[in-house]
Design an enzyme around this catalytic site. Structure first.
Site, mmCIF file in Angstrom:
data_model
loop_
_atom_site.group_PDB
_atom_site.id
_atom_site.type_symbol
_atom_site.label_atom_id
_atom_site.label_comp_id
_atom_site.label_asym_id
_atom_site.label_seq_id
_atom_site.Cartn_x
_atom_site.Cartn_y
_atom_site.Cartn_z
ATOM 1 N N HIS A 107 0.982 -1.232 -0.071
ATOM 2 C CA HIS A 107 0.046 0.065 0.175
ATOM 3 C C HIS A 107 0.936 1.150 -0.009
ATOM 4 O O HIS A 107 0.422 2.268 0.242
ATOM 5 C CB HIS A 107 -0.998 0.216 1.244
ATOM 6 C CG HIS A 107 -1.891 -0.930 1.114
ATOM 7 N ND1 HIS A 107 -2.917 -1.458 2.209
ATOM 8 C CD2 HIS A 107 -2.333 -1.751 -0.035
ATOM 9 C CE1 HIS A 107 -3.642 -2.326 1.694
ATOM 10 N NE2 HIS A 107 -3.521 -2.520 0.598
ATOM 11 N N LEU A 200 -5.404 -9.852 17.615
ATOM 12 C CA LEU A 200 -5.838 -9.284 18.862
ATOM 13 C C LEU A 200 -7.478 -9.899 18.817
ATOM 14 O O LEU A 200 -7.786 -10.611 19.899
ATOM 15 C CB LEU A 200 -6.151 -7.924 18.868
ATOM 16 C CG LEU A 200 -6.403 -7.360 20.547
ATOM 17 C CD1 LEU A 200 -5.084 -7.783 21.492
ATOM 18 C CD2 LEU A 200 -5.979 -5.824 20.361
HETATM 19 P P1 NAD Z 1 -6.992 -2.472 10.422
HETATM 20 O O1 NAD Z 1 -7.035 -1.105 11.337
HETATM 21 O O2 NAD Z 1 -8.230 -2.491 9.624
HETATM 22 O O3 NAD Z 1 -7.012 -3.694 11.523
HETATM 23 C C1 NAD Z 1 -6.063 -3.871 12.715
HETATM 24 C C2 NAD Z 1 -6.274 -5.222 13.186
HETATM 25 O O4 NAD Z 1 -5.082 -5.173 14.081
HETATM 26 C C3 NAD Z 1 -7.506 -5.401 13.982
HETATM 27 O O5 NAD Z 1 -8.097 -6.728 13.493
HETATM 28 C C4 NAD Z 1 -7.109 -5.423 15.269
HETATM 29 O O6 NAD Z 1 -7.850 -6.442 16.158
HETATM 30 C C5 NAD Z 1 -5.660 -5.872 15.202
HETATM 31 N N1 NAD Z 1 -4.885 -5.334 16.294
HETATM 32 C C6 NAD Z 1 -4.936 -4.257 17.155
HETATM 33 N N2 NAD Z 1 -3.949 -4.115 17.976
HETATM 34 C C7 NAD Z 1 -3.424 -5.236 17.897
HETATM 35 C C8 NAD Z 1 -1.990 -5.670 18.674
HETATM 36 N N3 NAD Z 1 -1.657 -4.828 19.664
HETATM 37 N N4 NAD Z 1 -1.670 -6.922 18.243
HETATM 38 C C9 NAD Z 1 -2.355 -7.641 17.265
HETATM 39 N N5 NAD Z 1 -3.271 -7.276 16.889
HETATM 40 C C10 NAD Z 1 -3.916 -6.074 17.118
HETATM 41 O O7 NAD Z 1 -5.764 -2.614 9.839
HETATM 42 P P2 NAD Z 1 -5.521 -3.111 8.565
HETATM 43 O O8 NAD Z 1 -5.761 -4.648 8.289
HETATM 44 O O9 NAD Z 1 -3.890 -3.272 8.246
HETATM 45 O O10 NAD Z 1 -6.182 -2.305 7.507
HETATM 46 C C11 NAD Z 1 -5.638 -2.041 6.287
HETATM 47 C C12 NAD Z 1 -5.301 -0.541 6.070
HETATM 48 O O11 NAD Z 1 -4.916 0.168 7.150
HETATM 49 C C13 NAD Z 1 -4.073 -0.662 5.137
HETATM 50 O O12 NAD Z 1 -4.441 -0.040 3.826
HETATM 51 C C14 NAD Z 1 -3.089 -0.182 6.021
HETATM 52 O O13 NAD Z 1 -2.167 0.644 4.845
HETATM 53 C C15 NAD Z 1 -3.427 0.782 6.876
HETATM 54 N N6 NAD Z 1 -2.854 1.490 8.076
HETATM 55 C C16 NAD Z 1 -1.451 1.400 8.054
HETATM 56 C C17 NAD Z 1 -0.802 2.059 8.960
HETATM 57 C C18 NAD Z 1 0.484 2.037 9.462
HETATM 58 O O14 NAD Z 1 1.351 1.834 8.471
HETATM 59 N N7 NAD Z 1 1.077 1.629 10.749
HETATM 60 C C19 NAD Z 1 -1.661 2.438 10.245
HETATM 61 C C20 NAD Z 1 -2.961 2.396 9.889
HETATM 62 C C21 NAD Z 1 -3.696 2.021 8.940
#
Ligand code: NAD
Length: 229
Positions: A107, A200
């Site tokens: 992405h 999680l």
């Molecule tokens: P999402 O926010 O949809 O889902 C996050 C998942 O992580 C959830 O299922 C949640 O239960 C789980 N989670 C939360 N805290 C956790 C932990 N401590 N340990 C384990 N699991 C945990 O995120 P996604 O599925 O990556 O959504 C896709 C989009 O989000 C992508 O397009 C991505 O580019 C983007 N995104 C990226 C970042 C980043 O670069 N750090 C941040 C936010 C969103």
């Protein structure tokens, strides 16, 4: 010999480093409107607003450190070498800072910009993008190296080839609702891979996931990596 293990990570792996996930409580989309910062229309309508949003995220990255889950994956890669591929939906650079080398940012990557005229022109960038920033290859205007909603993710051919040949596919910290990444588990499974979920929340009745381990990434990922043979 081909790739043995494909890992897919999502925002959940970076949550304990203090980076917001997208959809959870206090998720990023509760604070920002997707339509304003993450669509091709937004970039056409108000490129400065879009650039400023990603400038803000880029500037904040040094305040966040890779956690035990990022580090465990980098160590597993050292052990497996070319048998390993990490595909991330994240645009942060925490995998690289933990030492991962074989990483595909499907992405996009906050630490890069792209040329508006030639999609092959991409370059590392750690400053503030403005309307005056120019592509170093051809002088055209630039945009953040972010795959917006409605755009096609990067590296799809390489990822599909790896999913076809891997023995194990593990997805970590992703809600598995954003396609095409959400379809990787069924694709890998149809080619014979064993599929593991580390998250999680446990997926409900997912017919493609063989093993699901529930917990915080910093606790379950290092354990899973150590046990991977
Ligand atoms: P999402 O926010 O949809 O889902 C996050 C998942 O992580 C959830 O299922 C949640 O239960 C789980 N989670 C939360 N805290 C956790 C932990 N401590 N340990 C384990 N699991 C945990 O995120 P996604 O599925 O990556 O959504 C896709 C989009 O989000 C992508 O397009 C991505 O580019 C983007 N995104 C990226 C970042 C980043 O670069 N750090 C941040 C936010 C969103």
């Amino acid at each position: 010999m081909g790739i043995k293990l494909v890992v897919l990570t999502g925002a959940g792996i970076s949550a304990e480093s203090g980076l917001r996930t997208f959809r959870g409580n206090d998720g990023m989309w509760e604070h920002e409107n997707i339509e304003d910062v993450c669509t091709p229309r937004a970039l056409r309508r108000d490129p400065k607003r879009v650039m400023d949003f990603y400038n803000f995220l880029r500037k904040g990255l040094p305040n966040h450190q890779p956690n035990a889950a990022h580090i465990a994956l980098a160590e597993l890669e050292k052990r497996l070498g070319d048998d390993f591929l990490l595909v991330t939906q994240n645009v942060d650079n925490l995998h690289e800072r933990a030492g991962s080398k074989r990483v595909l940012h499907m992405h996009g990557d906050l630490m890069k910009l792209r040329c508006m005229d030639n999609s092959d022109h991409e370059f590392m960038f750690d400053g503030e993008e403005t309307l005056e920033t120019k592509c170093p290859f051809c002088g055209a205007k630039t945009r953040p190296d972010i795959v917006f909603f409605e755009e096609v993710p990067f590296y799809m051919d390489e990822i599909q080839a790896a999913l076809r040949e891997c023995k194990e596919f593990v997805y970590i910290g992703t809600s598995s609702v954003v396609y095409p990444a959400a379809g990787f588990k069924s694709f890998a499974k149809s080619f014979g891979a064993h599929v593991t979920c580390l998250n999680l929340e446990v997926p409900d009745n997912d017919p493609y996931t063989d093993v699901s381990i529930q917990g915080k990434a910093t606790e379950i990922v290092p354990k899973w990596c150590e046990s991977f043979k």
